[in-house]
Design a protein around this motif. Structure first.
Motif, short mmCIF file in Angstrom:
data_model
loop_
_atom_site.label_atom_id
_atom_site.label_comp_id
_atom_site.label_asym_id
_atom_site.label_seq_id
_atom_site.Cartn_x
_atom_site.Cartn_y
_atom_site.Cartn_z
N VAL A 19 0.88 -1.17 0.00
CA VAL A 19 0.00 0.00 0.00
C VAL A 19 0.92 1.22 0.00
N PRO A 20 1.23 1.77 -1.19
CA PRO A 20 2.18 2.88 -1.25
C PRO A 20 1.67 4.10 -0.49
N GLY A 21 2.51 4.64 0.37
CA GLY A 21 2.15 5.86 1.08
C GLY A 21 2.43 7.07 0.23
N PRO A 22 2.19 8.27 0.76
CA PRO A 22 2.40 9.49 -0.03
C PRO A 22 3.85 9.71 -0.45
N ASP A 23 4.79 9.13 0.32
CA ASP A 23 6.20 9.30 -0.02
C ASP A 23 6.78 8.06 -0.71
N ARG A 24 5.95 7.07 -1.00
CA ARG A 24 6.34 5.83 -1.69
C ARG A 24 7.48 5.10 -0.98
N ALA A 25 7.59 5.28 0.31
CA ALA A 25 8.74 4.74 1.04
C ALA A 25 8.90 3.23 0.84
N ASN A 26 7.79 2.49 0.86
CA ASN A 26 7.92 1.04 0.72
C ASN A 26 8.25 0.59 -0.70
N LEU A 27 8.06 1.48 -1.69
CA LEU A 27 8.42 1.15 -3.07
C LEU A 27 9.86 1.52 -3.42
N LEU A 28 10.51 2.30 -2.56
CA LEU A 28 11.83 2.83 -2.91
C LEU A 28 12.85 1.74 -3.26
N PRO A 29 12.93 0.63 -2.51
CA PRO A 29 13.91 -0.39 -2.89
C PRO A 29 13.68 -0.93 -4.30
N LEU A 30 12.42 -1.06 -4.71
CA LEU A 30 12.11 -1.56 -6.03
C LEU A 30 12.47 -0.53 -7.10
N LEU A 31 12.16 0.73 -6.82
CA LEU A 31 12.48 1.79 -7.77
C LEU A 31 13.99 1.92 -7.96
N LEU A 32 14.74 1.87 -6.86
CA LEU A 32 16.19 1.97 -6.94
C LEU A 32 16.80 0.80 -7.70
N GLN A 33 16.20 -0.37 -7.57
CA GLN A 33 16.69 -1.54 -8.30
C GLN A 33 16.60 -1.31 -9.81
N VAL A 34 15.50 -0.72 -10.24
CA VAL A 34 15.32 -0.45 -11.67
C VAL A 34 16.36 0.56 -12.15
N VAL A 35 16.57 1.64 -11.38
CA VAL A 35 17.56 2.64 -11.77
C VAL A 35 18.96 2.03 -11.83
N LEU A 36 19.32 1.30 -10.80
CA LEU A 36 20.65 0.69 -10.74
C LEU A 36 20.89 -0.21 -11.94
N CYS A 37 19.92 -1.05 -12.27
CA CYS A 37 20.10 -1.99 -13.37
C CYS A 37 20.12 -1.28 -14.72
N ALA A 38 19.29 -0.25 -14.87
CA ALA A 38 19.30 0.52 -16.11
C ALA A 38 20.66 1.16 -16.32
N ARG A 39 21.23 1.73 -15.27
CA ARG A 39 22.54 2.35 -15.38
C ARG A 39 23.61 1.31 -15.74
N ALA A 40 23.51 0.13 -15.15
CA ALA A 40 24.48 -0.93 -15.47
C ALA A 40 24.35 -1.35 -16.93
N GLY A 41 23.13 -1.29 -17.47
CA GLY A 41 22.91 -1.66 -18.86
C GLY A 41 23.10 -0.52 -19.84
N GLY A 42 23.32 0.68 -19.32
CA GLY A 42 23.54 1.84 -20.18
C GLY A 42 22.29 2.32 -20.88
#
Length: 296
Positions: free
Chosen positions: A168-191
């Motif tokens: 249940v995402p809160g207004p600051d999406r705190a519980n989704l942050l690990p998932l969001l960061l995973q996408v950014v990290l992997c995208a950067r690794a893949g260029g």
């Protein structure tokens, strides 16, 4: 490894391919990219008509002059193959594939595009919207490094992620942050590019701006949108500020001085500035240039 060029994707607007009024308005919108949707935004009984309507629109004189993407239904669905053929006929810049859970999904689409004799420069975007998408994000993004791969962008689908994980995402999406960061990290690794997901309440532009700022701080290149009212905020927040441009220009100028041209580190305003900051400054200035060209 394929050479990656900078893409301006601050604001990426979803638009139902079945909505004739929205299609007619699209050339006047200031978003960087448009995703014409055959999937979630189009009901089962409207799929065929949506394909015909979009093809007629994009074949006409009013075709928007910006990056155009088409989201199809999953290739193994009853609509997927027809969607893919119609999308190719529309000559978009990219095709967005829903619920990509592994590399084989992208390989299957690549094979289908080869059978359709799709242009070599047609890109693929991947929706990251299931638990398995996140678990396999690294291998999915690494596929972009394959010379035969068309993969160019990862797109977060927060609503589907929340539903699939029972979050249940809160207004600051705190519980989704690990998932969001995973996408950014992997995208950067893949260029490749990473796009933050949609904000559902398009009337609350203050909350939307806060989510954009969070997305930029997380490292996303831009944000997917569901309403034109969100375009200006995304463009502003995911674009460099005047202060950032001035600082970047100063860094480039300082390293261009003869006495600094071969130095790895210099001092500016009481701060140590390395050559990695020079690379970042040049990237920011290139983004600023693309924005200026877009608005001229």
């Amino acid at each position: 490894m394929k050479e990656q060029s900078m893409s301006l994707r601050r604001s990426v607007l979803y638009m139902p391919a079945s909505n004739e009024r929205a299609l007619a308005k699209s050339p006047s919108l200031a978003c960087d990219s448009i995703i014409f949707d055959f999937e979630d935004a189009v009901g089962p009984d409207e799929k065929a008509a949506a394909r015909e309507r979009l093809l007629a629109f994009l074949s006409g004189a009013g075709r928007p002059q910006r990056e155009l993407v088409i989201r199809i239904n999953a290739l193994d669905s009853e609509w997927g193959r027809d969607d893919l053929a119609a999308a190719c006929a529309c000559r978009p810049d990219a095709i967005l594939i829903p619920k990509v859970e592994g590399v084989e999904t992208l390989r299957e689409v690549d094979r289908a595009l080869a059978e359709l004799n799709a242009p070599a420069d047609l890109k693929l975007w991947a929706m990251m919207e299931t638990p398995r998408s996140i678990l396999n994000a690294g291998t999915i993004a690494d596929y972009a490094r394959d010379p035969s791969s068309r993969l160019d962008c990862l797109v977060v689908g927060p609503n589907d992620l929340a539903r699939a994980t029972c979050m249940v995402p809160g207004p600051d999406r705190a519980n989704l942050l690990p998932l969001l960061l995973q996408v950014v990290l992997c995208a950067r690794a893949g260029g490749i590019t990473a796009l933050d997901g949609v904000s559902n309440n398009f009337r609350d532009l203050e909350a939307f701006a806060s989510e954009c700022r969070q997305g930029r701080e997380l490292g996303f290149d831009g944000k997917t949108l569901i309403h034109p009212a969100q375009i200006d905020g995304a463009n502003r927040i995911f674009g460099p500020t005047d202060e950032e441009v001035a600082e970047a220009e100063a860094i480039v100028a300082e390293f261009a001085e003869p006495e600094n041209s071969t130095r790895g580190v210099i001092s500016m305003g009481g701060k140590m500035v390395e050559r990695l900051h020079l690379e970042m400054a040049r990237s920011l200035l290139e983004k600023a240039r693309l924005i200026r060209e877009r608005t001229q």
